[in-house]
Design a protein around this motif. Structure first.
Motif, mmCIF file in Angstrom:
data_model
loop_
_atom_site.group_PDB
_atom_site.id
_atom_site.type_symbol
_atom_site.label_atom_id
_atom_site.label_comp_id
_atom_site.label_asym_id
_atom_site.label_seq_id
_atom_site.Cartn_x
_atom_site.Cartn_y
_atom_site.Cartn_z
ATOM 1 N N ASN A 485 0.920 -1.305 -0.103
ATOM 2 C CA ASN A 485 -0.175 -0.068 0.197
ATOM 3 C C ASN A 485 0.678 1.292 0.129
ATOM 4 O O ASN A 485 0.459 2.327 -0.326
ATOM 5 C CB ASN A 485 -0.994 0.111 1.187
ATOM 6 N N ASN A 486 2.124 1.284 0.309
ATOM 7 C CA ASN A 486 3.049 2.303 0.447
ATOM 8 C C ASN A 486 4.318 2.118 -0.613
ATOM 9 O O ASN A 486 5.346 2.774 -0.268
ATOM 10 C CB ASN A 486 3.347 2.540 1.683
ATOM 11 N N ILE A 487 4.237 1.344 -1.532
ATOM 12 C CA ILE A 487 5.151 1.007 -2.371
ATOM 13 C C ILE A 487 5.790 2.308 -2.937
ATOM 14 O O ILE A 487 7.037 2.416 -3.179
ATOM 15 C CB ILE A 487 4.747 0.119 -3.537
ATOM 16 N N TYR A 488 5.052 3.357 -3.317
ATOM 17 C CA TYR A 488 5.733 4.610 -4.018
ATOM 18 C C TYR A 488 5.825 5.648 -2.979
ATOM 19 O O TYR A 488 6.337 6.896 -3.232
ATOM 20 C CB TYR A 488 4.557 5.088 -4.968
ATOM 21 N N GLU A 489 5.712 5.420 -1.460
ATOM 22 C CA GLU A 489 5.922 6.462 -0.409
ATOM 23 C C GLU A 489 7.331 6.342 0.127
ATOM 24 O O GLU A 489 7.737 5.161 -0.021
ATOM 25 C CB GLU A 489 4.809 6.382 0.599
ATOM 26 N N THR A 490 7.814 7.450 0.361
ATOM 27 C CA THR A 490 9.241 7.396 1.075
ATOM 28 C C THR A 490 9.110 6.492 2.417
ATOM 29 O O THR A 490 9.895 5.788 2.587
ATOM 30 C CB THR A 490 9.460 8.665 1.463
ATOM 31 N N ASP A 491 7.867 6.502 3.216
ATOM 32 C CA ASP A 491 7.970 5.872 4.455
ATOM 33 C C ASP A 491 6.527 5.257 4.607
ATOM 34 O O ASP A 491 5.706 6.266 4.236
ATOM 35 C CB ASP A 491 8.679 6.467 5.618
ATOM 36 N N ILE A 492 6.355 4.715 5.515
ATOM 37 C CA ILE A 492 4.989 4.265 6.348
ATOM 38 C C ILE A 492 4.709 5.087 7.660
ATOM 39 O O ILE A 492 5.572 4.974 8.470
ATOM 40 C CB ILE A 492 4.893 2.745 6.491
ATOM 41 N N VAL A 500 1.532 -4.057 17.929
ATOM 42 C CA VAL A 500 2.449 -5.286 18.107
ATOM 43 C C VAL A 500 3.770 -5.346 17.380
ATOM 44 O O VAL A 500 4.777 -5.709 17.713
ATOM 45 C CB VAL A 500 1.697 -6.491 18.276
ATOM 46 N N ILE A 501 3.383 -4.685 16.011
ATOM 47 C CA ILE A 501 4.462 -4.919 15.220
ATOM 48 C C ILE A 501 5.390 -3.800 15.356
ATOM 49 O O ILE A 501 6.661 -3.950 15.367
ATOM 50 C CB ILE A 501 4.065 -4.776 13.740
ATOM 51 N N LEU A 502 4.959 -2.525 15.965
ATOM 52 C CA LEU A 502 5.755 -1.480 16.046
ATOM 53 C C LEU A 502 6.740 -1.888 17.475
ATOM 54 O O LEU A 502 7.919 -1.262 17.512
ATOM 55 C CB LEU A 502 5.024 -0.350 16.462
ATOM 56 N N GLU A 503 6.471 -2.689 18.306
ATOM 57 C CA GLU A 503 6.901 -3.093 19.614
ATOM 58 C C GLU A 503 8.094 -3.958 18.985
ATOM 59 O O GLU A 503 9.371 -3.907 19.486
ATOM 60 C CB GLU A 503 6.080 -3.935 20.489
ATOM 61 N N ILE A 504 7.818 -4.791 18.049
ATOM 62 C CA ILE A 504 9.354 -5.676 17.581
ATOM 63 C C ILE A 504 10.118 -4.655 16.628
ATOM 64 O O ILE A 504 11.336 -4.990 17.070
ATOM 65 C CB ILE A 504 8.544 -6.603 16.532
ATOM 66 N N LYS A 641 17.733 0.594 5.109
ATOM 67 C CA LYS A 641 16.550 0.131 5.576
ATOM 68 C C LYS A 641 16.084 0.233 7.135
ATOM 69 O O LYS A 641 15.072 0.780 7.188
ATOM 70 C CB LYS A 641 16.577 -1.636 5.789
ATOM 71 N N LEU A 642 17.184 0.473 7.842
ATOM 72 C CA LEU A 642 16.984 1.138 9.268
ATOM 73 C C LEU A 642 16.381 2.635 9.489
ATOM 74 O O LEU A 642 16.027 3.059 10.346
ATOM 75 C CB LEU A 642 18.137 0.950 10.048
ATOM 76 N N LEU A 643 16.588 3.112 8.093
ATOM 77 C CA LEU A 643 16.194 4.648 8.263
ATOM 78 C C LEU A 643 14.770 4.945 8.445
ATOM 79 O O LEU A 643 14.288 5.993 8.674
ATOM 80 C CB LEU A 643 16.853 5.537 6.875
ATOM 81 N N SER A 644 13.915 3.929 7.779
ATOM 82 C CA SER A 644 12.753 4.071 7.560
ATOM 83 C C SER A 644 11.668 2.842 8.232
ATOM 84 O O SER A 644 12.517 1.862 8.449
ATOM 85 C CB SER A 644 12.173 4.355 6.358
ATOM 86 N N PHE A 645 10.546 3.186 8.468
ATOM 87 C CA PHE A 645 9.735 2.262 9.055
ATOM 88 C C PHE A 645 9.525 0.935 7.830
ATOM 89 O O PHE A 645 9.398 -0.080 8.016
ATOM 90 C CB PHE A 645 8.354 2.474 9.521
ATOM 91 N N LYS A 646 9.544 1.590 6.742
ATOM 92 C CA LYS A 646 9.391 0.858 5.478
ATOM 93 C C LYS A 646 10.346 -0.264 5.460
ATOM 94 O O LYS A 646 10.212 -1.317 5.207
ATOM 95 C CB LYS A 646 9.198 1.790 4.312
ATOM 96 N N GLY A 647 11.640 0.149 5.496
ATOM 97 C CA GLY A 647 12.890 -0.546 5.626
ATOM 98 C C GLY A 647 12.937 -1.691 6.819
ATOM 99 O O GLY A 647 13.295 -2.829 6.450
ATOM 100 N N LYS A 648 12.391 -1.231 7.864
ATOM 101 C CA LYS A 648 12.490 -2.260 8.996
ATOM 102 C C LYS A 648 11.266 -3.353 8.856
ATOM 103 O O LYS A 648 11.604 -4.431 9.304
ATOM 104 C CB LYS A 648 12.152 -1.145 10.359
ATOM 105 N N LEU A 649 10.156 -2.775 8.278
ATOM 106 C CA LEU A 649 9.133 -3.940 7.993
ATOM 107 C C LEU A 649 9.637 -4.973 6.991
ATOM 108 O O LEU A 649 9.359 -5.997 7.189
ATOM 109 C CB LEU A 649 7.963 -3.077 7.692
ATOM 110 N N SER A 650 10.518 -4.367 6.074
ATOM 111 C CA SER A 650 10.968 -5.596 5.094
ATOM 112 C C SER A 650 12.025 -6.505 5.858
ATOM 113 O O SER A 650 11.962 -7.694 5.193
ATOM 114 C CB SER A 650 11.684 -4.710 3.957
ATOM 115 N N LEU A 651 12.652 -5.764 6.640
ATOM 116 C CA LEU A 651 13.586 -6.732 7.487
ATOM 117 C C LEU A 651 12.965 -7.743 8.213
ATOM 118 O O LEU A 651 13.285 -8.773 8.379
ATOM 119 C CB LEU A 651 14.437 -5.824 8.397
ATOM 120 N N ILE A 652 11.781 -7.346 8.924
ATOM 121 C CA ILE A 652 10.987 -8.213 9.640
ATOM 122 C C ILE A 652 10.438 -9.367 8.938
ATOM 123 O O ILE A 652 10.325 -10.545 9.228
ATOM 124 C CB ILE A 652 9.693 -7.439 10.428
ATOM 125 N N LEU A 653 9.995 -9.099 7.574
ATOM 126 C CA LEU A 653 9.248 -9.751 6.683
ATOM 127 C C LEU A 653 10.314 -11.064 6.128
ATOM 128 O O LEU A 653 9.997 -12.056 6.160
ATOM 129 C CB LEU A 653 8.823 -9.263 5.608
#
Length: 761
Positions: A485-492, A500-504, A641-653
């Motif tokens: 849903n945020n593929i074209y956005e800089t971040d989420i 719960v995901i934010l805590e991780i 990836k650590l710069l953004s929530f988007k990158g961190k979510l990809s690491l979790i995935l």
């Protein structure tokens, strides 16, 4: 009637209230001294002086005409502007000073050097410094300096050597003393200048003394103690070091094998004086208090010792902490300690067989019958040597792990909380008063009470887990949807990410290096953060540039690596062409051809070898550079990836363990909801100490300090009501609220909810 009115009623003469008659006339001839002046200067040190004069006369046997107060002191031919507070002479001629006393008002710590100057000027062999509650006795074995101490003042008719040579029993040792002040005095007098590890040397003396007291109590008929110094420092050292060696033999693993007291004989002589006259074992040092209800203090002490000797065990990896814990257990208990370390290197039982202390721990646990499983006969001989057997029999022991409250609150250490709550039920949380551990630290502290689940309870929990697992959300799909849903956005946006995901994210990913970027949450329309830091877009652009540069360097390095092989192939190709040209035009025999080609082939081998040798070092450096660049590239991509929530979510995935943690937490929360149980919560409002870390004591309506049945002042705390007996707690529900402290309220809670650990007997 307030305190002032009571004093006015007792002392009808206004002058009497603020003056007192000295037990001994002053050198000036005055007999009355003012101890208080309204709106003026008070003299609390005068009361300390008069108490010492009284004690000199009634305890030590000196005559009033052998004592002089405020005697001027001469330094050479000059008379000092200061005077000695008390001088005791050998007789009433007052020609030969025997003892000089320097008094200070309560809580004052200065004056030792001043006392030494008086002693040197007057030639007195003994000096005493006191502020009323603390004292230091200095002794000079003439004609040396004042580099020795005594544990007691010599009485009238005694010499310092009589004090040194007097044999003492346990009954002669003082039980009430300020141990902290004694240690500080020893440090001030000698240890700071000894060049040795102060902590280690003090603990050697403590262990030697505890062992001596234990031997005196258990094996010597007359209870005589040997921990004392002699006139000769050589004898003192041999005596104390021998006691230390015997203590090390009985309690191994505390000090190194063969370790001796490292203080010089002169330094040791000074250190023994302040501690030889006190009793450490069984003393009320307020090291630990037990909320055991008992009929009397003796019964409470007995139950405390029995419980401590069987159920209190500890491991610490830090050498000083392990030694401290051992000393406290020995002093407060009955001469036994179940504290192990520092050579027990882990809470993992698999490693215990590797060290002597670890093997001792295993043997003692077996002897105390604290293992859950009975040891099979075929395993008995190998349990101390086999790590698998160690794990088999010792892994189910219950441990209390002491950690600062911040460790439990820290989002990055959630696994600690999860580990505890998956294996035990949380019974209570008690917040301690901020002053509890002062003056050492003011860190906020809470105590967690947990009870380990039984096998039946764990089986029931597992059944509940299995029943709810199918309903667990698909977190992998949730994260994938967020990214799509945020593929074209800089971040989420943070608010779009489930809690719960934010805590991780918070637990597993630290902030990027400041040189790389800051968090950039407060980006502005001008592309810069409010504090002047780069915006997220700029940070990502910088990261992309860094990644591109690394790719370029890596490509160049790999090209250089390929060039090495190309040079070898070129050399071989050139030689092959030469051989082909000769072979194609050759008309004679093959043998003749081979003879012609052999030098060419030998040359190829030689040139190839030389080329490879010349490439050897450059190849090694290039390979190392490629490895370094590949590592740096992977790190740069990770940091991007650590710069953004988007990158961190990809690491979790990409991480199956983190996805698994999300599922486990949801299941744990659902199990907790279905197995809901009450938790006792309390906060201590009276910690027993002030902001400076000094104890605060309870007083009666007249302001007098209250004492317990053992003669100790009652600390003003609300954790335990020591006035209650077991029969009171048997019917805790009927106790009035004003008699309840935290412990009693917890007992009431336990009885109400049928907690198994509480029994009224």
């Amino acid at each position: 009637m307030d305190t002032r009115e009571i004093i006015d009623k007792i002392f009808k003469d206004p002058k009497t209230k603020y003056f007192m008659k000295s037990f001994v006339p002053f050198a000036s001839g005055k007999e009355e001294i003012q101890v208080f002046a309204e709106n003026g200067k008070s003299s609390p040190e005068e009361i300390v002086r008069q108490l010492w004069v009284y004690k000199l006369i009634h305890t030590y046997g000196y005559q009033a005409d052998e004592i002089e107060l405020e005697k001027s002191v001469y330094f050479g031919s000059k008379e000092s502007t200061k005077a000695a507070d008390i001088i005791v002479y050998t007789d009433n001629s007052k020609q030969t000073p025997k003892i000089i006393i320097e008094v200070k008002k309560p809580k004052r710590k200065d004056g030792i050097e001043q006392l030494k100057s008086y002693l040197n000027a007057e030639g007195s062999p003994v000096g005493l410094w006191s502020n009323g509650s603390e004292r230091i006795i200095l002794y000079r074995p003439y004609p040396k300096d004042f580099e020795d101490t005594l544990y007691e003042l010599p009485k009238r008719g005694q010499e310092p050597k009589d004090v040194l040579e007097a044999r003492k029993t346990l009954g002669h040792l003082k039980r009430n003393f300020n141990f902290k002040k004694i240690i500080q005095d020893i440090e001030e007098l000698v240890l700071a200048d000894s060049g040795k590890d102060e902590f280690n040397e003090i603990f050697k003396l403590i262990f030697a003394k505890i062992w001596d007291e234990k031997e005196a109590d258990e094996k010597r008929k007359d209870k005589t103690v040997e921990f004392s110094k002699a006139l000769d420092p050589e004898i003192t050292y041999d005596r104390i070091n021998n006691l230390f060696q015997k203590a090390c033999k009985e309690w191994p693993g505390i000090f190194r094998d063969g370790e001796n007291i490292e203080l010089t004989k002169r330094h040791l002589q000074i250190c023994i004086g302040p501690i030889e006259g006190i009793r450490l074992m069984g003393s009320n040092l307020r090291i630990m208090e037990f909320c055991y209800p008992a009929a009397d203090n003796a019964s409470r002490e007995l139950r405390m010792h029995k419980y401590a000797s069987k159920y209190l065990w500890g491991i610490d990896f830090e050498e000083r902490a392990a030694k401290t814990s051992r000393a406290l257990m020995l002093i407060a208990g009955d001469g036994h300690t179940n504290i192990f370390g520092p050579d027990v290197s882990s809470l993992d039982p698999k490693t215990w067989h590797e060290t002597l202390s670890g093997q001792t721990l295993m043997q003692e646990l077996i002897k105390a019958k604290l293992l859950i499983r009975k040891i099979a006969r075929e395993d008995e001989g190998n349990i101390l040597r086999d790590e698998d057997l160690s794990w088999k029999y010792f892994d189910e022991l219950a441990f209390d792990v002491v950690l600062p409250q911040g460790k439990f609150n820290n989002s990055s250490l959630a696994f600690i909380r999860e580990c505890i709550l998956r294996k035990a039920r949380l019974l209570a949380v008690v917040g301690l008063h901020p002053n509890t551990f002062k003056p050492h630290t003011g860190t906020k502290t809470s105590v967690l009470f947990v009870q380990k689940y039984t096998e039946g309870q764990l089986a029931n929990i597992e059944n509940v887990k299995n029943s709810v697992a199918a309903s667990c959300p698909d977190y992998r799909e949730q994260i994938a949807v967020l990214l799509r849903n945020n593929i074209y956005e800089t971040d989420i946006p943070e608010q779009e990410i489930p809690e719960v995901i934010l805590e991780i994210i918070l637990e597993n990913f630290s902030e990027p290096d400041p040189d790389m970027a800051d968090s950039g949450e407060d980006s502005s329309d001008f592309g810069m953060a409010a504090e002047g830091a780069p915006s997220l877009e700029d940070q990502i652009e910088q990261a992309n540039e860094k990644i591109a540069d690394l790719h370029k360097e890596l490509l160049a390095a790999k090209t250089r690596q390929m060039d090495f092989d190309s040079d070898l192939e070129a050399l071989k190709g050139k030689t092959d062409q030469e051989i082909k040209r000769i072979s194609d035009s050759w008309n004679e025999t093959t043998a003749a051809l081979n003879k012609i080609l052999k030098p060419i082939k030998d040359r190829l081998k030689s040139e190839t070898k030389a080329l490879k040798e010349s490439q050897k070092e450059p190849r090694k450096k290039t390979a190392a550079l490629i490895h370094s660049l590949e590592t740096a590239l992977a790190q740069a991509e990770y940091e991007k990836k650590l710069l953004s929530f988007k990158g961190k979510l990809s690491l979790i995935l990409e991480d199956d363990d983190m996805i698994g943690t999300l599922k486990e937490r949801w299941i744990d929360a659902e199990v907790a909801r279905q197995l809901d149980y009450p938790i006792f919560m309390a906060v201590s409002e009276r910690g027993g100490k002030n902001n400076s870390g000094d104890y605060e004591y309870r007083v009666d309506e007249n302001g007098n300090l209250l004492e317990d049945e053992s003669g100790q002042f009652v600390i003003d705390q609300d954790l335990v009501n020591y006035a209650l007996k077991s029969e009171d707690l048997a019917d805790a529900e009927s106790l009035p609220e004003d008699r309840l402290c935290v412990a009693e309220a917890f007992v009431r809670f336990a009885r109400k909810h049928g907690l198994e650990f509480w029994r009224a007997d």
